[in-house]
Design a protein around this motif. Structure first.
Motif, PDB file in Angstrom:
ATOM      1  N   GLU A 127     -30.325  55.990   1.078  1.00 29.83           N
ATOM      2  CA  GLU A 127     -31.222  56.062  -0.182  1.00 29.83           C
ATOM      3  C   GLU A 127     -31.671  57.292  -0.618  1.00 29.83           C
ATOM      4  O   GLU A 127     -31.803  57.892  -1.790  1.00 29.83           O
ATOM      5  N   ALA A 128     -32.176  58.008   0.410  1.00 24.75           N
ATOM      6  CA  ALA A 128     -32.684  59.699   0.055  1.00 24.75           C
ATOM      7  C   ALA A 128     -31.734  60.297  -0.308  1.00 24.75           C
ATOM      8  O   ALA A 128     -31.570  61.276  -1.181  1.00 24.75           O
ATOM      9  N   GLU A 129     -30.383  60.197   0.355  1.00 22.24           N
ATOM     10  CA  GLU A 129     -29.323  61.175  -0.097  1.00 22.24           C
ATOM     11  C   GLU A 129     -28.501  60.729  -1.331  1.00 22.24           C
ATOM     12  O   GLU A 129     -28.362  61.740  -2.130  1.00 22.24           O
ATOM     13  N   SER A 130     -28.723  59.675  -1.845  1.00 24.39           N
ATOM     14  CA  SER A 130     -28.071  59.296  -2.919  1.00 24.39           C
ATOM     15  C   SER A 130     -29.023  59.387  -4.201  1.00 24.39           C
ATOM     16  O   SER A 130     -28.808  59.227  -5.370  1.00 24.39           O
ATOM     17  N   ARG A 131     -30.327  59.554  -3.756  1.00 24.56           N
ATOM     18  CA  ARG A 131     -31.500  59.389  -4.774  1.00 24.56           C
ATOM     19  C   ARG A 131     -31.415  58.194  -5.734  1.00 24.56           C
ATOM     20  O   ARG A 131     -31.532  58.428  -6.994  1.00 24.56           O
ATOM     21  N   GLY A 132     -31.464  57.287  -5.114  1.00 22.95           N
ATOM     22  CA  GLY A 132     -31.471  55.941  -5.848  1.00 22.95           C
ATOM     23  C   GLY A 132     -30.290  55.192  -6.493  1.00 22.95           C
ATOM     24  O   GLY A 132     -30.207  54.633  -7.133  1.00 22.95           O
ATOM     25  N   ARG A 133     -29.099  56.239  -6.524  1.00 26.62           N
ATOM     26  CA  ARG A 133     -27.863  55.812  -7.186  1.00 26.62           C
ATOM     27  C   ARG A 133     -26.960  54.752  -6.561  1.00 26.62           C
ATOM     28  O   ARG A 133     -26.220  54.298  -7.076  1.00 26.62           O
ATOM     29  N   LEU A 134     -27.414  54.737  -5.064  1.00 22.58           N
ATOM     30  CA  LEU A 134     -26.581  53.751  -4.278  1.00 22.58           C
ATOM     31  C   LEU A 134     -27.372  52.423  -4.210  1.00 22.58           C
ATOM     32  O   LEU A 134     -28.664  52.473  -3.860  1.00 22.58           O
ATOM     33  N   HIS A 135     -26.917  51.186  -4.461  1.00 21.73           N
ATOM     34  CA  HIS A 135     -27.667  50.009  -4.491  1.00 21.73           C
ATOM     35  C   HIS A 135     -27.352  49.422  -3.037  1.00 21.73           C
ATOM     36  O   HIS A 135     -26.034  49.678  -2.470  1.00 21.73           O
ATOM     37  N   PHE A 136     -28.199  48.702  -2.299  1.00 24.83           N
ATOM     38  CA  PHE A 136     -27.882  48.096  -1.318  1.00 24.83           C
ATOM     39  C   PHE A 136     -28.457  46.226  -1.339  1.00 24.83           C
ATOM     40  O   PHE A 136     -29.238  46.015  -2.043  1.00 24.83           O
TER      41      PHE A 136
END
Length: 362
Positions: free
Chosen positions: A212-221
């Protein structure tokens, strides 16, 4: 002499799934084993077309119709049944006419998934061991001359007076160090496991936080956890690395596709973590009382079929920017935990399946 009721009692107690179909391919009877295998009940499906029970292929349906019309018997190996729920499994089945006026057919169905899975797992474990031996041998052969090259470059560097010429020796030293680092990564973790009680959900949550930190919120889980799973002996840091390699690959592949093609049906890049417990489960040649299954599912572009069988080998990657070492290292770590990694993939859905024993192993 057995009565019809006696025959039914025998069929009801068989472990083999047995079905009786009418001449027009409607369900007349299922024994309890068939009800369990096909995820339904006789009360619900009786007198319904067999297509309401499972789907195979159009050709298979025609063969069933011919068997009913002509009284032909046949056996089919490793057929895939698709249930109305979407479940898929591989079976062997035999069809035999009952010889009555109605033209009824008797189907005996033997599930093959478990045997095929055990065979596939044994092949994967054998490949792992072969790869490990090959890589270790290659690393030994590479490291020895690299050490000599680096040492000679250092000696030469001390003898040179020209800073311009020293630049060349520094390049040699830097490239030798880079190759040594690459070989070390191919070998996987270079320390023994530090086993301690480990919670698989803590591992997955750490991975989620990092990505989540690497994707800056662009990746959903999405998380679908089984809260009943107990702790097990494991090396948390190594397991975090193993799952991080899988999830990071999924994230990067999904972002590459998004940048190239835009959102897939408006759905953002998504990774699903799912955990389940399995009892009396076999990994390789050993049977465990309790095993954890972890699914890491992404909605990326999928892995090409010609690459799927080789993705755990070192230096194999489906991405232009990939090194091909992440999955090899993951497999090594999971193997040290006496577990197994598998992969199923199609466009829009790739699932890495990890099995880990939830008990002390030697």
């Amino acid at each position: 002499m057995a009565t019809p009721a006696g025959y039914k009692h025998i069929l009801d107690n068989l472990t083999t799934a047995v079905l009786v179909l009418s001449g027009d391919l409607k369900v007349r009877y299922l024994n309890p084993s068939a009800e369990s295998l096909l995820e339904t009940s006789l009360t619900r499906i009786q007198d319904s077309p067999v297509l309401n029970l499972f789907v195979e292929s159009d050709q298979a349906l025609e063969t069933l119709q011919n068997a009913a019309a002509n009284g032909q018997s046949y056996t089919k190996r490793e057929a895939e049944f698709v249930l109305m729920s979407g479940s898929r499994f591989v079976v062997d089945y035999s069809v035999a006419p009952l010889g009555n006026e109605a033209g009824d057919l008797l189907l005996e169905v033997q599930p093959r998934d478990r045997l095929l899975r055990i065979s596939r797992e044994e092949e994967i474990i054998s490949q792992q061991e072969t790869t490990r031996i090959l890589v270790r041998g290659m690393a030994h052969e590479i490291k020895n001359p690299l050490g000599g090259i680096r040492g000679a470059a250092q000696l030469l560097d001390r003898e040179l007076d020209s800073e311009e010429q020293k630049e060349y020796t520094q390049v040699i030293i830097a490239e030798a160090d880079r190759l040594r680092g690459l070989v070390d990564r191919m070998l996987g973790p270079n320390r023994a496991l530090r086993m301690a009680p480990t919670n698989i959900h803590e591992v997955l949550e750490r991975v989620r936080t990092l990505l989540e930190a690497e994707s800056r919120g662009r990746l959903h889980f999405r998380r679908d956890y089984d809260p009943s799973l107990p702790e097990f002996p494991g090396d948390m840091e190594q397991l975090i690395q193993a799952f991080l390699n899988i999830a990071r690959n999924a994230m990067e592949a999904a972002f590459e596709q998004r940048d190239a093609q835009g959102l897939r049906n408006g759905e953002p890049p998504t990774i699903t973590f799912r955990t389940r417990a399995f009892r009396q489960f076999t990994i390789g040649s050993r049977r465990y009382r309790l095993v954890c299954r972890v699914d890491v599912i992404d909605n990326g572009p999928g892995i090409p079929p010609d690459l799927l069988q080789n993705i755990f080998y070192p230096m194999i990657s489906g991405r232009a920017s990939g090194t091909g070492l992440g999955l090899s290292i993951t497999q090594s770590i999971i193997g040290q935990h006496h577990g197994l990694v598998e992969c199923e993939s199609e466009p829009g859905c790739t699932n890495f399946i990890i099995f880990l024993p939830l008990e002390e192993t030697e």
